[in-house]
Motif scaffolding. Sequence first.
Motif, PDB file in Angstrom:
ATOM      1  N   LYS A 173     -43.765  31.853  53.039  1.00  0.00           N
ATOM      2  CA  LYS A 173     -43.721  31.728  51.572  1.00  0.00           C
ATOM      3  C   LYS A 173     -42.378  31.219  51.062  1.00  0.00           C
ATOM      4  CE  LYS A 173     -46.682  35.718  51.238  1.00  0.00           C
ATOM      5  NZ  LYS A 173     -46.431  37.145  51.251  1.00  0.00           N
ATOM      6  N   LYS A 230     -26.146  36.646  44.228  1.00  0.00           N
ATOM      7  CA  LYS A 230     -25.571  37.059  42.958  1.00  0.00           C
ATOM      8  C   LYS A 230     -24.105  36.658  42.830  1.00  0.00           C
ATOM      9  CE  LYS A 230     -25.987  41.153  40.177  1.00  0.00           C
ATOM     10  NZ  LYS A 230     -25.913  42.589  40.174  1.00  0.00           N
ATOM     11  N   THR A 231     -23.364  36.844  43.897  1.00  0.00           N
ATOM     12  CA  THR A 231     -21.939  36.526  43.838  1.00  0.00           C
ATOM     13  C   THR A 231     -21.612  35.408  44.829  1.00  0.00           C
ATOM     14  OG1 THR A 231     -21.298  38.046  45.588  1.00  0.00           O
ATOM     15  CG2 THR A 231     -21.423  38.965  43.372  1.00  0.00           C
ATOM     16  N   TYR A 257     -26.202  35.113  55.388  1.00  0.00           N
ATOM     17  CA  TYR A 257     -26.938  35.658  56.536  1.00  0.00           C
ATOM     18  C   TYR A 257     -27.800  34.593  57.224  1.00  0.00           C
ATOM     19  CZ  TYR A 257     -25.529  40.014  54.358  1.00  0.00           C
ATOM     20  OH  TYR A 257     -24.781  41.021  53.798  1.00  0.00           O
ATOM     21  N   PHE A 280     -34.316  42.511  62.359  1.00  0.00           N
ATOM     22  CA  PHE A 280     -33.940  43.319  61.200  1.00  0.00           C
ATOM     23  C   PHE A 280     -35.058  44.302  60.834  1.00  0.00           C
ATOM     24  CE2 PHE A 280     -33.515  44.136  56.610  1.00  0.00           C
ATOM     25  CZ  PHE A 280     -32.222  44.640  56.591  1.00  0.00           C
ATOM     26  N   MET A 332     -33.272  36.149  49.700  1.00  0.00           N
ATOM     27  CA  MET A 332     -32.311  37.084  49.095  1.00  0.00           C
ATOM     28  C   MET A 332     -31.701  36.498  47.820  1.00  0.00           C
ATOM     29  SD  MET A 332     -28.860  38.761  50.706  1.00  0.00           S
ATOM     30  CE  MET A 332     -27.614  37.632  50.075  1.00  0.00           C
ATOM     31  N   PRO A 333     -31.654  37.302  46.747  1.00  0.00           N
ATOM     32  CA  PRO A 333     -30.986  36.795  45.540  1.00  0.00           C
ATOM     33  C   PRO A 333     -29.490  36.634  45.822  1.00  0.00           C
ATOM     34  CG  PRO A 333     -32.147  38.876  45.102  1.00  0.00           C
ATOM     35  CD  PRO A 333     -32.127  38.677  46.583  1.00  0.00           C
ATOM     36  N   GLY A 349     -45.123  35.816  58.358  1.00  0.00           N
ATOM     37  CA  GLY A 349     -45.824  35.812  57.071  1.00  0.00           C
ATOM     38  C   GLY A 349     -44.853  35.688  55.902  1.00  0.00           C
ATOM     39  N   MET A 350     -43.710  36.385  56.014  1.00  0.00           N
ATOM     40  CA  MET A 350     -42.723  36.347  54.938  1.00  0.00           C
ATOM     41  C   MET A 350     -42.080  34.962  54.866  1.00  0.00           C
ATOM     42  SD  MET A 350     -41.275  40.096  55.816  1.00  0.00           S
ATOM     43  CE  MET A 350     -39.599  39.917  55.306  1.00  0.00           C
ATOM     44  N   MET A 368     -31.915  31.905  44.641  1.00  0.00           N
ATOM     45  CA  MET A 368     -32.424  32.709  45.746  1.00  0.00           C
ATOM     46  C   MET A 368     -32.303  31.902  47.025  1.00  0.00           C
ATOM     47  SD  MET A 368     -35.735  34.637  44.270  1.00  0.00           S
ATOM     48  CE  MET A 368     -36.487  35.111  45.792  1.00  0.00           C
TER      49      MET A 368
END
Lengths: 198, 78
Positions: free
Chosen positions: B72, B12-13, B29, B50, B9-10, B68-69, B3
């Motif tokens: 973490k 993945k590729t 990003y 965003f 964001m996970p 706040g996001m 992550m």
Amino acid sequence: MNKRQEQKVKTRKLIIDIALNQFAKDGLVTTRTSDIAASANLSHGAVFAHFPTREALLNEVIEEFGMRVTKHLHELVEENVSMQGILEAHLKGIEEYEEFYTRLISEASILPESARNTLIGIQSAISFHMLEVAESEMKSSKLIKMPFNLMFNTWNGLINYYLMNKDLFAPRESVISRYGQQLVNHFMNLISIRGEVK
Amino acid sequence: MKMCIACGMPMKTKDDFAMRDESKDYCKYCARPDGTMQSYEEKLEGMTDFIIRTQGLDEEAARNAAKGMMMKLPAWKE
């Protein structure tokens, strides 16, 4: 990982799972940690050893819910998914935790700020997937051009209204399983350029 | 699955990673054009924009939520 650490991770996961159910059943604001401890067959102190405050536990549970609810959307990333597919995946995620999600949106405005931020973060992850597809389908004239935030909020407004009034729409069953497809079809009709929706 | 340490964001590729480099801990990003990771201020600005663009929140509310996001996430945890 040694046995003791393994047990610790297991207990933490158990508390989160039990808490998710308990919050769904009794409400996010009113559920007591002592009830969660009792349901998990743990002492109240054991719960606090993992989560020092009720707020910390609540945040972790909302975060876990967010991971699970966005799972289906993440899985679609590599596929060439349509807007309809995104909406269906969103509802599929919600349906699995419908009771918890309904509590979450109903109580959002009275939750602690940190919990509220976690919810905005979940919405952010969902909107991220939806935005990509919406922009491409607006460009290819499949969808009507509109500000994305209004598209996203209209969709959420629609599903949340049905969920928050579950007692009126589907008192004895899942709102999403009863109305989900109908809501997806209706929303697609609203945002599609005529002739594109079958 | 890894992550992104800066936005969560996970990844993945390979395409999700900064500079398509899977040894990086942050996503495309959160990278600047030269491949280095954005600063706290840059990321906060980006996340706030965003949230406003996708959820239509008031600017101050969006900035608070973004803060706040970020609190973490591993890259910005104190």
